[in-house]
Design a protein around this motif. Structure first.
Motif: not given
Length: 450
Positions: A22-26, A392-395, A413-423, A445-446
């Motif tokens: 419930q904290s969205y931790q994997v 987000e994703g590979g690029l 502002i450009i944000y880089k998302v490090n969390f994989r598979n946001t779907a 989401l880092e």
């Protein structure tokens, strides 16, 4: 024991299973390549029985965990693949590969079926005739496989079929029927009449919001959804300001949930179209085949310069190289790029012998790719002010790409998302009302600003 949500994300080549608390931790995650079968024509297709068996085995295993309790399950999938069911809700035929060719005969039949609807491309928001467009896929089935077609009573996306195994309910969600399906009239906000006229009734199922669930054996079963729209839910949950999402993979999709204007026919030719969000509201999306092009070009560069392919992936951004190339090489401008089918970048026209080293050539390739990407993104903004861009994703992990993109959109502002598979996390968020009162934070989401 922690309450948890289990999500299955079925992509074209990979399948993901993730458990979130419930904290969205994997709490648990597995990624596997998909297995394939062959259809009656000998063409590779989905191994649907194998996929279902894998999902059931994962659920049974995870339900026995002593660390968490599964209270909700949701599904996402890629768009265009259909599971056709008979009157007993059993699959009638294979799940055909979305890369099939419709052929001349079917394309002519499409034109004939829609000839009484001027402007049907903008009404249906269809950029091109393809097998991935499920309405056209059904027409193909009717014409080429009539013996199988007459047995089909319901046609579902993979995500909705998987949820039906547990819920015993059969429907579409807005996100799957609203993405270049040739089924939805965006002007009238209902199924288009051409489907009924052509007897393509198996697709005309009830519609649900993607946040709806059904309680089955004490577990909330989500409606299922299109994976790109699932990704979008993740960022809508953490961001209150207007933004756009650049989701990068083989296809790079730019999604703007704040642009509800239907695209013009000129935009459709550049692979920009409107689709439906999880609640039926309009989202604008533009696609570019940039991830695939990146993979193709680094192979080309590696062979030419005598390096391993991994060498390009480790090249760091060097502004001195960029400055030199801008002074010595004719550069592509975003307003001058031809997007078209988006299968090639302008770099295809370059002579590799004019570059002294692979670092120079790679920087020029990414500069050309970013010029196309800028043009594609601008199609979704359409004079709007979206101050934030999430990538987000590979690029997103590519320093050269991200540096050039940030330079181009210096006023945002450009944000880089490090969390994989946001779907997967987006699918869990979509049904949070059924299992989780805790909001997600950007830290999960880092996310980092450039």
């Amino acid at each position: 024991m922690k309450e948890a949500c289990l999500v299955f994300d079925v992509l074209h080549h990979l399948k993901f299973v993730t458990v979130f608390d419930q904290s969205y931790q994997v709490l648990y995650k597995k990624v596997e390549p998909k297995t394939y079968s062959f259809d009656e024509d000998g063409i590779e297709c989905e191994d649907l029985p194998g996929l279902v068996a894998w999902i059931i085995a994962e659920i049974e295993s995870l339900k026995s965990s002593k660390d968490f309790k599964i209270t909700a399950i949701n599904f996402t999938s890629y768009i265009g693949a259909l599971v056709h069911l008979d009157s007993n809700h059993q699959p009638v035929m294979p799940v055909y590969d979305i890369r099939r060719n419709l052929g001349y005969k079917i394309n002519k039949s499409i034109d004939q079926a829609l000839e009484n609807y001027p402007g049907w491309r903008t009404d249906l928001q269809v950029a091109e005739n393809s097998f991935q467009t499920v309405g056209f896929q059904l027409l193909w089935l009717k014409i080429t496989k009539p013996d199988l077609f007459v047995r089909v009573k319901k046609s579902l996306s993979i995500a909705q079929y998987l949820q039906s195994i547990f819920s015993k309910q059969y429907f579409h969600d807005f996100s799957t029927i609203g993405c270049h399906s040739a089924c939805w009239s965006f002007e009238k906000q209902e199924y288009h009449p051409w489907l009924k006229e052509q007897g393509l009734n198996s697709i005309l199922l009830p519609l649900k919001n993607s946040n709806e669930t059904v309680l089955a054996d004490g577990i909330h079963i989500g409606a299922g959804m299109y994976s790109k729209i699932a990704e979008l839910q993740t960022f809508m949950a953490i961001e209150k300001d207007q933004f756009i999402l650049l989701s990068t993979g083989a296809w790079t999709a730019c999604l703007n949930p704040f642009n509800s204007d239907l695209v013009r026919e000129s935009d459709l030719t550049n692979n920009c179209f409107s689709l439906l969000n999880s609640d039926g509201r309009i989202v604008r999306m533009a696609r570019l085949f940039s991830g695939n092009e990146h993979s193709r070009q680094i192979q080309h560069l590696a062979r030419h310069f005598g390096h391993d392919e991994s060498h390009c992936l480790n090249i760091k951004f060097d502004y001195r190289i960029v400055k030199k190339l801008r002074q010595t090489v004719d550069q592509v401008r975003p307003q001058g790029t031809e997007l078209g089918s988006m299968l090639d970048s302008p770099f295809m026209e370059r002579n590799l012998n004019s570059f002294g080293c692979i670092e120079d050539a790679y920087h020029q390739f990414v500069m050309d790719l970013v010029a196309q990407q800028i043009a594609s993104i601008r199609l979704t903004i359409d004079h709007q002010i979206n101050r934030k861009i999430y990538v987000e994703g590979g690029l997103a992990k590519n320093q050269v790409f991200m540096s050039l993109l940030s330079e181009a959109f210096f006023d945002r502002i450009i944000y880089k998302v490090n969390f994989r598979n946001t779907a997967s996390i987006g699918a869990a968020i979509s049904i949070a009302n059924s299992w989780n009162p805790t909001p997600i934070s950007a830290e999960t989401l880092e996310v980092e600003a450039l």
